[in-house]
Design an enzyme around this catalytic site. Sequence first.
Site, PDB file in Angstrom:
ATOM      1  N   ASP A  44      -4.010  -8.649  -7.303  1.00  0.00           N
ATOM      2  CA  ASP A  44      -3.635  -9.043  -5.938  1.00  0.00           C
ATOM      3  C   ASP A  44      -4.388 -10.318  -5.551  1.00  0.00           C
ATOM      4  O   ASP A  44      -5.252 -10.300  -4.680  1.00  0.00           O
ATOM      5  CB  ASP A  44      -3.994  -7.872  -5.004  1.00  0.00           C
ATOM      6  CG  ASP A  44      -3.560  -8.101  -3.573  1.00  0.00           C
ATOM      7  OD1 ASP A  44      -2.855  -9.094  -3.311  1.00  0.00           O
ATOM      8  OD2 ASP A  44      -3.954  -7.298  -2.709  1.00  0.00           O
ATOM      9  N   HIS A  99       0.819  -1.212   0.000  1.00  0.00           N
ATOM     10  CA  HIS A  99       0.000   0.000   0.000  1.00  0.00           C
ATOM     11  C   HIS A  99       0.856   1.267   0.000  1.00  0.00           C
ATOM     12  O   HIS A  99       0.479   2.264  -0.616  1.00  0.00           O
ATOM     13  CB  HIS A  99      -0.974  -0.033   1.175  1.00  0.00           C
ATOM     14  CG  HIS A  99      -2.026  -1.085   1.018  1.00  0.00           C
ATOM     15  ND1 HIS A  99      -2.539  -1.815   2.069  1.00  0.00           N
ATOM     16  CD2 HIS A  99      -2.653  -1.566  -0.091  1.00  0.00           C
ATOM     17  CE1 HIS A  99      -3.440  -2.673   1.625  1.00  0.00           C
ATOM     18  NE2 HIS A  99      -3.512  -2.545   0.315  1.00  0.00           N
ATOM     19  N   SER A 133      -6.909  -2.211  -0.637  1.00  0.00           N
ATOM     20  CA  SER A 133      -6.614  -1.357  -1.800  1.00  0.00           C
ATOM     21  C   SER A 133      -7.825  -0.574  -2.296  1.00  0.00           C
ATOM     22  O   SER A 133      -7.681   0.592  -2.688  1.00  0.00           O
ATOM     23  CB  SER A 133      -6.021  -2.202  -2.932  1.00  0.00           C
ATOM     24  OG  SER A 133      -4.835  -2.828  -2.513  1.00  0.00           O
ATOM     25  N   GLU A 187     -14.441  -8.442  -7.576  1.00  0.00           N
ATOM     26  CA  GLU A 187     -14.249  -9.501  -6.582  1.00  0.00           C
ATOM     27  C   GLU A 187     -15.213 -10.634  -6.912  1.00  0.00           C
ATOM     28  O   GLU A 187     -16.399 -10.400  -7.115  1.00  0.00           O
ATOM     29  CB  GLU A 187     -14.513  -8.965  -5.171  1.00  0.00           C
ATOM     30  CG  GLU A 187     -14.450 -10.012  -4.083  1.00  0.00           C
ATOM     31  CD  GLU A 187     -13.138 -10.794  -4.070  1.00  0.00           C
ATOM     32  OE1 GLU A 187     -13.206 -12.041  -4.020  1.00  0.00           O
ATOM     33  OE2 GLU A 187     -12.063 -10.166  -4.123  1.00  0.00           O
ATOM     34  N   ASP A 212     -14.812 -13.100 -13.229  1.00  0.00           N
ATOM     35  CA  ASP A 212     -13.491 -13.711 -13.202  1.00  0.00           C
ATOM     36  C   ASP A 212     -12.453 -12.602 -13.346  1.00  0.00           C
ATOM     37  O   ASP A 212     -12.536 -11.768 -14.254  1.00  0.00           O
ATOM     38  CB  ASP A 212     -13.354 -14.715 -14.343  1.00  0.00           C
ATOM     39  CG  ASP A 212     -11.960 -15.296 -14.420  1.00  0.00           C
ATOM     40  OD1 ASP A 212     -11.668 -16.224 -13.651  1.00  0.00           O
ATOM     41  OD2 ASP A 212     -11.160 -14.796 -15.248  1.00  0.00           O
ATOM     42  N   ALA A 213     -11.475 -12.604 -12.458  1.00  0.00           N
ATOM     43  CA  ALA A 213     -10.513 -11.506 -12.403  1.00  0.00           C
ATOM     44  C   ALA A 213      -9.727 -11.347 -13.698  1.00  0.00           C
ATOM     45  O   ALA A 213      -9.498 -10.214 -14.168  1.00  0.00           O
ATOM     46  CB  ALA A 213      -9.559 -11.724 -11.237  1.00  0.00           C
TER      47      ALA A 213
END
Length: 276
Positions: A160, A18, A97, A115, A139-140
């Site tokens: 991440d 961060h 984040s 998410e 889906d990311a």
Amino acid sequence: MNYRHSFHAGNSADVVKHSLLIALVRALQHKESALTLIDTHAGRGLYDLNGEEAQRTGECTQGVLRAFADPNPLLNDYRAVVEAENVGAELHLYPGSPRILAQLLRPQDFLILNEKHVQDVYALRGVMRGTSAAVHERDAYELWLAMLPPRTGRGVVVVDPPYEQPDERARINATLAAAHRKWAHGVTVIWYPLKDRATHWRWKEQLRKLGIPKFLCVEHWLYDSDQPGIYNGAGLYIVNPPYAFTQALPPLLEALRAALAPEGHKGEITTDWLGH
């Protein structure tokens, strides 16, 4: 390796990740043109440091609490974003984040969060209510490519993942290669845990072979030698870091190393260019 955000909120990896993310976005904001900030694995967005999951590991004592106990002014920007989520002197909440990026937004900037975990996306929508963030449940890796290039032209993708799936690194490799073809000048930040140097070295060499220019690797090793079978630290891959960010990086990394070094260890934060 399974790395769910809620069990590790405010640990040393969060402090480094961060701190660098804040510095990176602020460096990009030296230009007035709009940014699109995309978080592919957003998590819940806000974490209770007194909650059962965070208390089970107690990792914040070696992370955010150390950063707050350290007087170095180079950590002030990081401390300010954490303080902004809390009332009073004691830290109860830790921003993920999404909440940190929301604090950094200018009127012309956009924030896109994703998410896939059902409970986490429900919590995320709640904590982001009242902000301008768009929240997706996809889906990311599909979302990562679908959002590129962003309408603003300039932006940052933050990747991440929890590293729950055995093919996580392979999916990152393939998606990053495709993303770079679509958006060659875009900034991408990929977080990863460090468990042993040999496994990580093999992955780093795979990424080096992608041939992406301006590809920076930052690694934070907590201990002076590998501790077998446990979490040894974390790192960030950063594609196209801005010049203002890389110039200011060495003193910030030294401040983080000093603040987070475990008892009896100096720790180490290294940088390596995978491509130029």
